[in-house]
Design an enzyme around this catalytic site. Structure first.
Site, PDB file in Angstrom:
ATOM      1  N   GLN A 121     -18.262  35.250 -53.214  1.00 31.66           N
ATOM      2  CA  GLN A 121     -17.445  35.957 -54.205  1.00 31.66           C
ATOM      3  C   GLN A 121     -16.091  36.331 -53.618  1.00 31.66           C
ATOM      4  OE1 GLN A 121     -18.550  36.328 -57.434  1.00 31.66           O
ATOM      5  NE2 GLN A 121     -16.342  36.568 -57.575  1.00 31.66           N
ATOM      6  N   HIS A 141     -12.904  34.076 -53.662  1.00 29.08           N
ATOM      7  CA  HIS A 141     -12.185  33.752 -54.906  1.00 29.08           C
ATOM      8  C   HIS A 141     -10.773  34.297 -54.908  1.00 29.08           C
ATOM      9  CE1 HIS A 141     -14.735  31.453 -57.517  1.00 29.08           C
ATOM     10  NE2 HIS A 141     -15.757  32.250 -57.320  1.00 29.08           N
ATOM     11  N   GLU A 184     -20.742  41.139 -63.240  1.00 26.45           N
ATOM     12  CA  GLU A 184     -20.651  39.772 -63.775  1.00 26.45           C
ATOM     13  C   GLU A 184     -21.812  38.929 -63.230  1.00 26.45           C
ATOM     14  OE1 GLU A 184     -17.334  37.648 -62.215  1.00 26.45           O
ATOM     15  OE2 GLU A 184     -17.414  36.054 -63.726  1.00 26.45           O
ATOM     16  N   HIS A 185     -21.964  38.920 -61.909  1.00 30.69           N
ATOM     17  CA  HIS A 185     -23.072  38.196 -61.274  1.00 30.69           C
ATOM     18  C   HIS A 185     -23.969  39.210 -60.572  1.00 30.69           C
ATOM     19  CE1 HIS A 185     -19.599  35.313 -61.142  1.00 30.69           C
ATOM     20  NE2 HIS A 185     -20.512  34.484 -61.611  1.00 30.69           N
ATOM     21  N   ASP A 227     -22.655  28.869 -60.446  1.00 39.63           N
ATOM     22  CA  ASP A 227     -21.239  28.512 -60.547  1.00 39.63           C
ATOM     23  C   ASP A 227     -21.062  27.025 -60.838  1.00 39.63           C
ATOM     24  OD1 ASP A 227     -20.383  31.062 -60.050  1.00 39.63           O
ATOM     25  OD2 ASP A 227     -20.070  30.756 -57.899  1.00 39.63           O
ATOM     26  N   HIS A 248     -20.246  45.521-109.486  1.00 36.80           N
ATOM     27  CA  HIS A 248     -21.344  44.935-108.719  1.00 36.80           C
ATOM     28  C   HIS A 248     -22.638  44.973-109.534  1.00 36.80           C
ATOM     29  CE1 HIS A 248     -18.526  45.205-105.413  1.00 36.80           C
ATOM     30  NE2 HIS A 248     -19.394  44.681-104.571  1.00 36.80           N
TER      31      HIS A 248
END
Lengths: 433, 433
Positions: free
Chosen positions: A262, A265, A329-330, A363, A422
């Protein structure tokens, strides 16, 4: 001895105030970005392709003759990459396709009252745009992650925008992945100008109904701007994140490798370790420094790890209270008991269960999507899936006896909401029966 | 003779330029609204409950002692409405629940490669806020449409905000519907201040992860502002819409009644008729004027019909080309062949099939949701469904032989994307096998 000296900041049984701070993500200067991006939108609206070409020259330092990847360049893509890479991409393609095909809506017709039948049917979003960022490396994996569900959904018009390299080319691996996904149009445009092009349309870039894909803060700001223009987006995006849960059964080398994958990145990557075993921390720190030695992006990773941290909790329950607050996220579960923890998970994008399930797998090639909610959006958002590429339209069919069965209740409700037209729509029908 | 003289504007086989104009929806002055709403957000952030109370006094003309509906007032809700209305609400509740229960994710475990298993699991969004607008009539039907899927999903904390009436009360029908849906907290707050409260949190109103519900342009602007603050919303909203397709088999009185039931919602309602039978138009016009006589909101409906229109097309195919371009919120198929048209529909929120399936049915009690995409958002958005109240988290579990099967491909891909730490996470594991 390693030349690195990374040491994760440690919090032991942090209290709620500390947790409130720890789960915060870095803030983004929205206002300023929004103004810059508005300028790009105005320019693209006014000058179309010319504006994109000029901005490409300015930001990507390349002067293009035409925006669209030519047929010849596109076809060449598959001949310019190695068979090894082709085989790897093919394996990933097959797995991702299989998993996303399994997400297809099985339309169930439900008779809610005798004569009243309701169901959903999925329809592909007709026009979509995929954005693939540039940079040093070609993100062909993201082409697969967006192109495959678009293909499975049956989206009719798919345009892929990606910035050209210094030679004015698109990397052949991106073109090969795009071909596999049946994408017909690839455009050499990047940054907020590419997003503006897909929102507004230019001579070359068609306007789309929904835009997918990651990008830097300008791309993200442009996607948010797109929302204002009525174009849907996949997800609000922030820096990528991993949270690893490790108990005493975890392998420190595996844990370190996941944190590092991670961290590489970007320097703003969010890296968190949660453990119930305090002795794990030192072992992970040692492994981090050892493994950093052999990484091409070690400097980036080391900077990202500078703001990484580890929380130690006495219990598994307290650990998951924190994890759910953080909403990563992960989420990687490094535990022999990982399967027993699934029920404790409320908020996460994608979960990796057990010692031999690294984030890298998701990934690239396990089959799950890697476009996932960051910045705690996992509290309310799902990651990209087949759902993201379709609309689920509801249908209902009511027979004469069906309207007799539910008509009076509808008239009562409508009248009480003071919507007599209606009620009239029911009465007109009941009058003929 | 009717005292009304409504006559639908008619377009016969309009060309693409005309169609481009016809499918436009009214524009909203976003900038100005955004500034007003920012002021409300700032005030609520600074003064919490006090700000909400002050704004309620200013806009709703009522001075409250406390924001939350008391236990006594809440329980009284069910005793203050008629048994007839209670029975009608109960029938609607059962139908809506049954249909939304049928939307539950059936988790399928997919082995994409031997030893690599992927699946999705749904988790409720833990904290949600429902907004129910005020006005002359109590919109208890919207309580059902949002409260039931929240209940089926299992959302843990649900707060409902709705403006109080002149006596500082919430209509008992709203309270009864909220009770049915198991909602524990009802707050007397309306407009953008209610949305700001749910985004920011106040003493009384908890901050939520996602906000649902319709409202006027201030409420909509506040929900868009909420997006900037990281809170999810159900749908971007605009004025409500119906598009009726009618061929020669349609009943003009039914068609007129459906157009009117949309028109009575507000003067900005979008009302469109598409027909393959030119002779239908005059019959519908006559029926519109006749039926208007008996409607309590006839004046509103007549103004809305002033900007309504009808398109005549020679073929069914041309009709659906237009319908898909328009992407109506509600689509009613007044045709003996309605079932054959389903496959032609690409873009719509909810579809009503056949002569005895009026929009009113879906608005109240057929079982489908009435919170739907307006303003052509049906091109990219689904209406509210059970999906809107959950996150679908992906899971993957890889065995030792699984990582041996896909590991080499992952390493190849990661290396080609220049992410060597990703490759390292695989290598670390393969090294132990």
């Amino acid at each position: 001895m390693s030349k690195y000296d990374v040491k994760l900041k440690t919090y032991k049984n942090p209290n709620q105030d500390v947790i409130d701070d720890l789960v915060q993500r870095p803030a983004i200067k929205k206002e300023e970005l929004s103004n810059i991006v508005q300028g790009v939108f105005d320019s693209v609206r006014k000058n179309g392709d010319k504006a994109i070409l000029a901005l490409t020259e300015r930001f990507d330092k390349v002067k293009l003759d035409q925006l669209e990847v030519s047929k010849a360049e596109y076809i060449d893509g598959s001949s310019l990459i190695s068979d090894e890479l082709k085989d790897a991409i093919n394996l990933a393609y097959a797995n991702i396709k299989l998993f996303h095909q399994s997400q297809q809506l099985e339309s169930k017709k439900i008779e809610t009252t005798q004569g009243v039948t309701c169901w959903q049917e999925a329809r592909p979003i007709e026009r979509i745009g995929l954005y693939i960022p540039g940079g040093t490396a070609p993100l062909f994996s993201t082409v697969l992650m967006l192109g495959i569900p678009a293909q499975v959904a049956g989206c009719q018009e798919v345009v892929l925008c990606t910035p050209p390299n210094k030679d004015g080319k698109v990397h052949p691996a991106i073109l090969y992945a795009a071909q596999l996904c049946g994408i017909k149009q690839v455009v050499k445009a990047g940054g907020s100008q590419a997003i503006a092009g897909m929102v507004l349309g230019t001579g070359t870039i068609p306007p789309v109904y929904k835009i997918f894909g990651p990008g830097n803060q300008f791309v993200t700001a442009a996607k948010m701007k797109g929302l204002e223009y009525g174009v849907a987006i996949d997800l609000p995006a922030g820096p990528s994140e991993v949270l690893v849960f490790a108990d005493a059964s975890a392998n420190p080398a595996f844990v370190a490798s996941d944190l590092l994958s991670q961290a590489e990145h970007g320097i703003d990557s969010q890296v968190v370790l949660v453990t119930t075993d305090e002795s794990m921390i030192e072992k992970v720190n040692v492994a981090l420094n050892l493994q950093l030695e052999n990484l091409s992006r070690a400097n980036t990773a080391a900077i990202a790890l500078d703001h990484a941290y580890v929380c130690v909790f006495d219990t598994v329950e307290a650990s998951y209270d924190f994890i759910n607050r953080y909403a990563p996220e992960h989420l990687i579960l490094g535990s022999d008991d990982a399967n027993d923890h699934i029920g404790l998970i409320q908020n996460a994008g994608s979960v990796f269960i057990g010692h031999y399930t690294p984030e890298s797998a998701g990934d690239y090639a396990s089959g799950t999507n890697h476009t996932l909610p960051t910045a705690a959006y996992a509290r309310a958002y799902s990651g990209v899936s087949l759902d993201s590429f379709v609309k689920k339209i509801t249908f209902q069919n009511i027979t004469k006896s069906g309207i007799q069965n539910i008509g009076p209740a509808i008239m009562t409700m409508a009248t009480n909401e003071e919507l007599t037209a209606h009620a009239n729509a029911i009465q007109q029908r009941l009058d003929t029966l």
